[in-house]
Design an enzyme around this catalytic site. Structure first.
Site, PDB file in Angstrom:
ATOM      1  CD  GLU A   1       5.936   0.833  -7.078  1.00  0.00           C
ATOM      2  OE1 GLU A   1       5.049   0.023  -7.372  1.00  0.00           O
ATOM      3  OE2 GLU A   1       5.861   1.657  -6.143  1.00  0.00           O
TER       4      GLU A   1
ATOM      5  CE  LYS B   1      -0.323  -4.237  -5.088  1.00  0.00           C
ATOM      6  NZ  LYS B   1      -1.085  -3.358  -4.166  1.00  0.00           N
TER       7      LYS B   1
ATOM      8  CE  LYS C   1       0.474   3.320  -2.433  1.00  0.00           C
ATOM      9  NZ  LYS C   1       1.812   2.840  -2.113  1.00  0.00           N
TER      10      LYS C   1
ATOM     11  CB  SER D   1       2.477  -1.848   4.027  1.00  0.00           C
ATOM     12  OG  SER D   1       3.210  -2.106   2.847  1.00  0.00           O
TER      13      SER D   1
ATOM     14  CB  VAL E   1       7.496  -0.621  -1.858  1.00  0.00           C
ATOM     15  CG1 VAL E   1       8.721  -0.264  -1.002  1.00  0.00           C
ATOM     16  CG2 VAL E   1       6.949   0.624  -2.536  1.00  0.00           C
TER      17      VAL E   1
END
Length: 306
Positions: free
Chosen positions: A28, A88, A162, A143, A109
Site C-alpha cells: 500500500e 487517501k 490497529k 473498515s 488496504v
C-alpha cells in the site's frame, strides 16, 4: 510501464515478473505518505519494505493513483510524489479517482488489495489492517479493509489490526465473511504495537507452504486469507503503556467529533506524541518484518504454482 485490460499502469519489472510466473508483493502507499508516517520516516519505511521484498527474491509493487490512473509498481519519481500524498483512496474511491483525475491518491488496504488482484498479484503486505471500530454498534463504523480481504483472493500479511479497534468484533466479522485468519509462528492475534491482544488466533501456521495451501484450498474462490505476524520482540511497545495512550487518544478523538477515516491518522499522531516518538521505530520494524514474510510467501507460492 504497460497498460492492462483493467486500465492499470503496471511497472515494467512487475509486469515482467508476473509474465514469468515470478514472485511479486503488493504494498500500500498510505503508510509511505504523510498520512502514514511523518517525513523522513515515510521514505525510510518505503526503502526498508522494498529492500525486504527484494532480499527474498520477490519484486515489490507499490500501489497508488497518479494523474487519475491506478498504478501497480512505481518509478523513483512516482515514489517521490507518493511520499507527499495527502489524499487517501479506499476501494470505493478508485472509480471516483479515475473519473475525476486525482493528481495523487495514496491507497489504503482495501484499494491496494483490489489493485493487486486486478494485476494478478496474490500477496500483499501492510502494517496493520483496519477493522471494526469501538462503538460500531452505534456508529456502524467498520473498515472497508475487511470487505476487501473477504472479496479478493489475496494473502494479506499484517501485524494484526490497529490496536485502537474493537479486536474481538473484528475477529468475529472475519469469521462471518469466511476469511481464514492465521498466526505466523504465534498463537495470539497481534495488536500492531504489541505481540498479543490477548485473543487467540484461530489457526497457527509455522511455514510458508501451509499459508500457500490455505489460499489454494479455500472453499470460496473470491475470498482472501489474513496472515497475522507479530511485531519483532525487540520493537514491541509495552502493553500497559500503549493501552493508556490509546484510551486517551480515543477519548480525545471522540470529544473532537472525529469519525470515520479521520480517526486513524488522528490517533496515530497522538500515539507518536505520547510515546515520545517510539511508535515510529515500531512502525518501521513491523512494516519491514511483514514485507519480509510476505515475500517469503510469494516466492513459495510462485515456486509451487501449476
Amino acid at each position: 510501464m504497460t497498460d492492462n485490460p483493467a486500465g492499470l499502469v503496471v511497472a515494467d519489472d512487475v509486469a515482467h515478473a508476473l509474465a514469468e510466473g515470478g514472485a511479486v508483493v503488493a504494498l500500500e502507499s498510505t503508510i509511505f505518505s504523510n498520512l502514514g508516517l511523518p517525513a523522513p520516516a515515510n521514505a525510510e519505511a518505503l526503502a526498508r519494505c522494498k529492500q525486504a521484498v527484494l532480499d527474498q527474491g520477490a519484486v515489490p509493487a507499490v500501489t497508488a493513483i497518479l494523474d487519475g490512473r491506478p498504478h501497480v509498481g512505481l518509478t523513483a519519481d512516482e515514489e517521490k510524489r507518493v511520499l507527499h500524498g495527502t489524499r487517501k483512496v479506499a476501494e470505493r474511491d478508485l472509480a471516483v479517482a479515475r473519473a475525476q483525475g486525482w493528481d495523487v491518491g495514496v491507497t489504503t488496504v482495501s484499494a491496494s488489495v483490489a489493485l493487486a488482484h486486478a494485476a494478478g498479484i496474490s500477496v500483499f503486505a501492510t502494517g496493520g489492517i483496519g477493522g471494526v471500530h469501538r462503538g460500531s454498534e452505534v456508529t456502524g463504523d467498520i473498515s472497508a479493509d475487511l470487505d476487501a480481504i473477504a472479496n479478493h483472493p489475496i494473502v494479506t500479511v499484517s501485524a494484526g489490526a490497529k490496536a485502537f479497534l474493537d479486536l474481538p468484533r473484528t475477529l468475529e466479522y472475519l469469521e462471518t465473511v469466511g476469511v481464514p485468519v492465521l498466526g505466523w509462528q504465534h498463537d495470539w492475534f497481534p495488536a500492531f504495537y504489541t505481540r498479543s491482544s490477548g485473543l487467540p488466533v484461530p489457526h497457527r501456521v509455522d511455514d510458508e507452504q501451509v499459508v500457500c495451501d490455505v489460499l489454494r484450498f479455500r472453499t470460496r474462490p473470491s475470498t482472501g486469507v489474513l496472515l497475522t505476524v507479530p511485531i519483532p520482540v525487540a520493537d514491541e511497545i509495552p502493553e500497559a503503556h500503549i493501552d493508556a495512550v490509546l484510551a486517551a487518544a480515543l477519548e480525545s478523538s471522540t470529544a473532537a467529533g472525529i469519525t470515520g477515516p479521520a480517526v486513524t491518522p488522528y490517533v496515530l499522531e497522538r500515539i507518536e506524541k505520547e510515546t515520545d516518538g517510539r511508535s515510529i521505530p515500531a512502525n518501521l520494524a513491523l512494516a519491514r518484518n511483514n514485507a519480509t514474510i510476505a515475500a517469503r510467501i510469494a516466492t513459495t507460492l510462485a515456486a509451487t504454482a501449476g
